[in-house]
Motif scaffolding. Structure first.
Motif, PDB file in Angstrom:
ATOM      1  N   SER A 167      -6.432  16.782  21.032  1.00  0.00           N
ATOM      2  CA  SER A 167      -5.062  16.822  21.556  1.00  0.00           C
ATOM      3  C   SER A 167      -4.368  18.132  21.152  1.00  0.00           C
ATOM      4  N   PHE A 168      -4.729  18.679  19.981  1.00  0.00           N
ATOM      5  CA  PHE A 168      -4.205  19.983  19.577  1.00  0.00           C
ATOM      6  C   PHE A 168      -4.675  21.069  20.538  1.00  0.00           C
ATOM      7  N   HIS A 169      -5.954  21.036  20.907  1.00  0.00           N
ATOM      8  CA  HIS A 169      -6.482  22.035  21.845  1.00  0.00           C
ATOM      9  C   HIS A 169      -5.814  21.912  23.212  1.00  0.00           C
ATOM     10  N   LEU A 170      -5.520  20.682  23.626  1.00  0.00           N
ATOM     11  CA  LEU A 170      -4.832  20.488  24.903  1.00  0.00           C
ATOM     12  C   LEU A 170      -3.423  21.083  24.853  1.00  0.00           C
ATOM     13  N   LEU A 171      -2.762  20.940  23.708  1.00  0.00           N
ATOM     14  CA  LEU A 171      -1.433  21.525  23.550  1.00  0.00           C
ATOM     15  C   LEU A 171      -1.486  23.050  23.632  1.00  0.00           C
ATOM     16  N   ILE A 172      -2.527  23.634  23.084  1.00  0.00           N
ATOM     17  CA  ILE A 172      -2.686  25.090  23.165  1.00  0.00           C
ATOM     18  C   ILE A 172      -2.742  25.523  24.623  1.00  0.00           C
ATOM     19  N   LEU A 173      -3.428  24.732  25.457  1.00  0.00           N
ATOM     20  CA  LEU A 173      -3.495  25.052  26.890  1.00  0.00           C
ATOM     21  C   LEU A 173      -2.110  24.991  27.520  1.00  0.00           C
ATOM     22  N   LEU A 174      -1.344  23.949  27.198  1.00  0.00           N
ATOM     23  CA  LEU A 174      -0.004  23.817  27.759  1.00  0.00           C
ATOM     24  C   LEU A 174       0.883  24.984  27.317  1.00  0.00           C
ATOM     25  N   ILE A 175       0.791  25.357  26.050  1.00  0.00           N
ATOM     26  CA  ILE A 175       1.588  26.466  25.532  1.00  0.00           C
ATOM     27  C   ILE A 175       1.205  27.775  26.228  1.00  0.00           C
ATOM     28  N   SER A 176      -0.093  27.972  26.423  1.00  0.00           N
ATOM     29  CA  SER A 176      -0.593  29.216  27.022  1.00  0.00           C
ATOM     30  C   SER A 176      -0.121  29.397  28.451  1.00  0.00           C
ATOM     31  N   HIS A 177       0.065  28.280  29.178  1.00  0.00           N
ATOM     32  CA  HIS A 177       0.396  28.382  30.606  1.00  0.00           C
ATOM     33  C   HIS A 177       1.825  27.975  30.917  1.00  0.00           C
TER      34      HIS A 177
ATOM     35  N   LEU B   5      -1.587  11.198  24.124  1.00  0.00           N
ATOM     36  CA  LEU B   5      -2.222  11.640  22.888  1.00  0.00           C
ATOM     37  C   LEU B   5      -1.195  11.832  21.771  1.00  0.00           C
ATOM     38  N   PHE B   6       0.010  12.266  22.131  1.00  0.00           N
ATOM     39  CA  PHE B   6       1.017  12.524  21.103  1.00  0.00           C
ATOM     40  C   PHE B   6       1.546  11.229  20.496  1.00  0.00           C
ATOM     41  N   ILE B   7       1.476  10.132  21.238  1.00  0.00           N
ATOM     42  CA  ILE B   7       1.822   8.825  20.667  1.00  0.00           C
ATOM     43  C   ILE B   7       0.933   8.542  19.459  1.00  0.00           C
ATOM     44  N   ASN B   8      -0.353   8.832  19.594  1.00  0.00           N
ATOM     45  CA  ASN B   8      -1.281   8.616  18.484  1.00  0.00           C
ATOM     46  C   ASN B   8      -0.980   9.554  17.321  1.00  0.00           C
ATOM     47  N   VAL B   9      -0.580  10.786  17.629  1.00  0.00           N
ATOM     48  CA  VAL B   9      -0.207  11.736  16.574  1.00  0.00           C
ATOM     49  C   VAL B   9       0.968  11.186  15.764  1.00  0.00           C
ATOM     50  N   LEU B  10       1.979  10.676  16.444  1.00  0.00           N
ATOM     51  CA  LEU B  10       3.156  10.146  15.757  1.00  0.00           C
ATOM     52  C   LEU B  10       2.804   8.937  14.894  1.00  0.00           C
ATOM     53  N   ILE B  11       1.973   8.025  15.430  1.00  0.00           N
ATOM     54  CA  ILE B  11       1.562   6.852  14.656  1.00  0.00           C
ATOM     55  C   ILE B  11       0.760   7.281  13.432  1.00  0.00           C
ATOM     56  N   THR B  12      -0.078   8.308  13.593  1.00  0.00           N
ATOM     57  CA  THR B  12      -0.846   8.843  12.469  1.00  0.00           C
ATOM     58  C   THR B  12       0.076   9.352  11.370  1.00  0.00           C
TER      59      THR B  12
ATOM     60  N   ARG C  92       8.011  25.529  26.059  1.00  0.00           N
ATOM     61  CA  ARG C  92       6.993  26.148  25.214  1.00  0.00           C
ATOM     62  C   ARG C  92       7.321  25.923  23.737  1.00  0.00           C
ATOM     63  N   TYR C  93       8.586  26.096  23.372  1.00  0.00           N
ATOM     64  CA  TYR C  93       8.981  25.862  21.977  1.00  0.00           C
ATOM     65  C   TYR C  93       8.778  24.397  21.596  1.00  0.00           C
ATOM     66  N   PHE C  94       9.049  23.518  22.537  1.00  0.00           N
ATOM     67  CA  PHE C  94       8.841  22.090  22.278  1.00  0.00           C
ATOM     68  C   PHE C  94       7.356  21.803  22.026  1.00  0.00           C
ATOM     69  N   PHE C  95       6.497  22.373  22.860  1.00  0.00           N
ATOM     70  CA  PHE C  95       5.057  22.169  22.686  1.00  0.00           C
ATOM     71  C   PHE C  95       4.552  22.789  21.384  1.00  0.00           C
ATOM     72  N   ILE C  96       5.125  23.925  20.999  1.00  0.00           N
ATOM     73  CA  ILE C  96       4.733  24.553  19.731  1.00  0.00           C
ATOM     74  C   ILE C  96       5.081  23.636  18.559  1.00  0.00           C
ATOM     75  N   ALA C  97       6.289  23.052  18.602  1.00  0.00           N
ATOM     76  CA  ALA C  97       6.694  22.120  17.546  1.00  0.00           C
ATOM     77  C   ALA C  97       5.759  20.909  17.507  1.00  0.00           C
ATOM     78  N   CYS C  98       5.405  20.402  18.687  1.00  0.00           N
ATOM     79  CA  CYS C  98       4.492  19.260  18.762  1.00  0.00           C
ATOM     80  C   CYS C  98       3.102  19.632  18.239  1.00  0.00           C
ATOM     81  N   SER C  99       2.669  20.863  18.529  1.00  0.00           N
ATOM     82  CA  SER C  99       1.339  21.284  18.096  1.00  0.00           C
ATOM     83  C   SER C  99       1.256  21.392  16.580  1.00  0.00           C
ATOM     84  N   ILE C 100       2.356  21.795  15.940  1.00  0.00           N
ATOM     85  CA  ILE C 100       2.369  21.868  14.475  1.00  0.00           C
ATOM     86  C   ILE C 100       2.277  20.472  13.873  1.00  0.00           C
ATOM     87  N   LEU C 101       3.021  19.518  14.448  1.00  0.00           N
ATOM     88  CA  LEU C 101       2.906  18.126  14.000  1.00  0.00           C
ATOM     89  C   LEU C 101       1.496  17.595  14.244  1.00  0.00           C
TER      90      LEU C 101
END
Length: 414
Positions: free
Chosen positions: A173-183, A116-123, A190-199
């Motif tokens: 994909s943002f909601h999925l990142l929230i799950l990864l960050i939460s657990h 999903l993050f591949i699509n975020v980057l292309i976007t 976690r910091y990496f996922f937070i940075a990805c979630s902001i992007l």
């Protein structure tokens, strides 16, 4: 013997092919790859026959109904047959991947994140023309899409075949990142996922209003579903959304001037119209209500459909509304069959939730349930009930809830 890192890399590549190449039905690489995996899994080296059962086999009911409609029509096309058949095959391939590579629940979700993050980057590359690669990123999209695309500099399509679909996918994909960050237990990850979630959040705002709506609805659903105090429920979103919005505004300030205002006016059009004219509406919504909300005049088409793809302007009576598209193609009967299948899937998810202990597995089930609710609501605007990429995101996450035993999931890495 493959290491877990190599397995994650291979699964990510395969799922990426499944997700993004099916935008056009004439590209058969995902089908060939899926069928090869199914054959290998079912008839392995020891010739031990393995039973393959999938909740997506329920779609065979709709497939055979579509086949009957095609056989009974003098003129028709094979759009629905191809679409439903492809979903069944690729969803089965996804099930095989989960069983074949035997990654943990967390590792499977990690593969899903990377895809999903591949699509975020292309976007983001498309919208901000990062390193001057906007045209290249857009060419990746058009490689797999045969219909005409109306390029809008203030909206990014990513790797999908529609701006709204891209917005919904980025929101999910943002909601999925929230799950990864939460657990997540590792601070660095976690910091990496937070940075990805902001992007990821920025990508939502560069795509579509529908994506913003999916972001808002999904956030509310997850907040209500989480356990704990209201502060602990809302905190993960506030920590990400507030800095994400500030960074979004900062990045928009370095985008071409026209793009900034076009994006702002597009996203907030209903609020702008309300402040100016006291009417909470948008131009696209007005057009949708006037031109797209229509039913077939023929009773036979109304109840059984005409078997044509919506893209056909005459036989399909073009409409963007997902529910009405299905009525024109397969009638109220076909719509009822598909909704009944979704209800069966909801029943399986609810059953899994009943035996889910708090943790990633439970949240994955909520993610699947929220997906269906978001798709149901947004299908009043667009064709998302059987939309490629979106349905495969659901397939992967849904099959994780079917394939994993919650009693055996102790930690994040299991």
């Amino acid at each position: 013997m493959l290491t877990d890192k190599i397995k994650i890399f291979i699964v990510t590549i395969i799922i990426g092919i499944f997700f993004y190449i099916p935008n056009d039905i004439s590209h058969y690489l995902p089908l060939i790859l899926s069928l090869s995996l199914i054959f290998f899994y079912k008839f392995n080296i020891q010739q031990k026959l393995k039973h393959i059962e999938s909740p997506f086999f329920y779609l065979f009911v709709l497939f055979f109904y579509a086949l009957i409609i095609v056989a009974c029509q003098e003129e028709t096309d094979l759009f629905f047959l191809k679409t439903i058949g492809k979903i069944i095959i690729l969803a089965t391939g996804i099930k095989v991947i989960i069983n074949l590579f035997k990654l943990s629940l967390y590792q499977n979700v990690l593969c899903l994140f990377w895809v999903l993050f591949i699509n975020v980057l292309i976007t983001l590359i498309q919208y901000f023309n990062i390193l001057g690669l906007s045209d290249w990123a857009f060419s990746l999209n058009t490689t797999f899409i045969k219909h005409d695309i109306y390029f809008r500099s203030f909206r990014a399509m990513g790797l999908l075949s529609g701006y709204d679909s891209n917005g919904i996918l980025n929101a999910l994909s943002f909601h999925l990142l929230i799950l990864l960050i939460s657990h997540e237990t590792s601070k660095s990850r976690r910091y990496f996922f937070i940075a990805c979630s902001i992007l990821n959040l920025i990508a939502v705002f560069t795509s579509a209003r529908v994506g913003v709506l999916a972001l808002f609805i999904g956030s509310l659903l997850f907040i209500f579903q989480r356990k704990g105090t209201w502060t602990s429920r809302v905190s993960p979103y506030l920590k990400i959304i507030l800095p994400g919005l500030l960074l979004t505004l900062a990045l928009l300030s370095v985008a071409p001037k026209g793009t900034i205002f076009d994006t702002f006016n597009f996203i907030f059009e209903p609020f702008i119209n309300y402040s100016r004219h006291h009417e909470f509406r948008t131009q696209s919504t007005d057009a949708l209500i006037k031109e797209h909300y229509k039913l077939p005049k023929s009773d036979s088409t109304l109840f059984f459909g005409n078997g044509f793809d919506n893209a056909h302007p005459y036989y399909g009576a073009h409409t963007d509304v997902g529910y009405i598209q299905l009525i024109f193609g397969l009638g109220l009967t076909g719509l009822f069959i598909l909704l009944a299948i979704y209800l069966l899937w909801i029943k399986l998810i609810v059953n899994a939730l009943k035996k889910s202990p708090p943790g990633l597995y439970r949240d994955i089930n909520f993610f699947c349930l929220n997906y269906i609710l978001i798709i149901f609501m947004n299908s009043f605007k667009g064709p998302y009930l059987l939309a490629y990429t979106l349905i495969f995101l659901f397939s992967y996450s849904f099959l994780l809830s079917i394939e994993f035993n919650p009693n055996q999931i102790k930690t994040i890495n299991n």
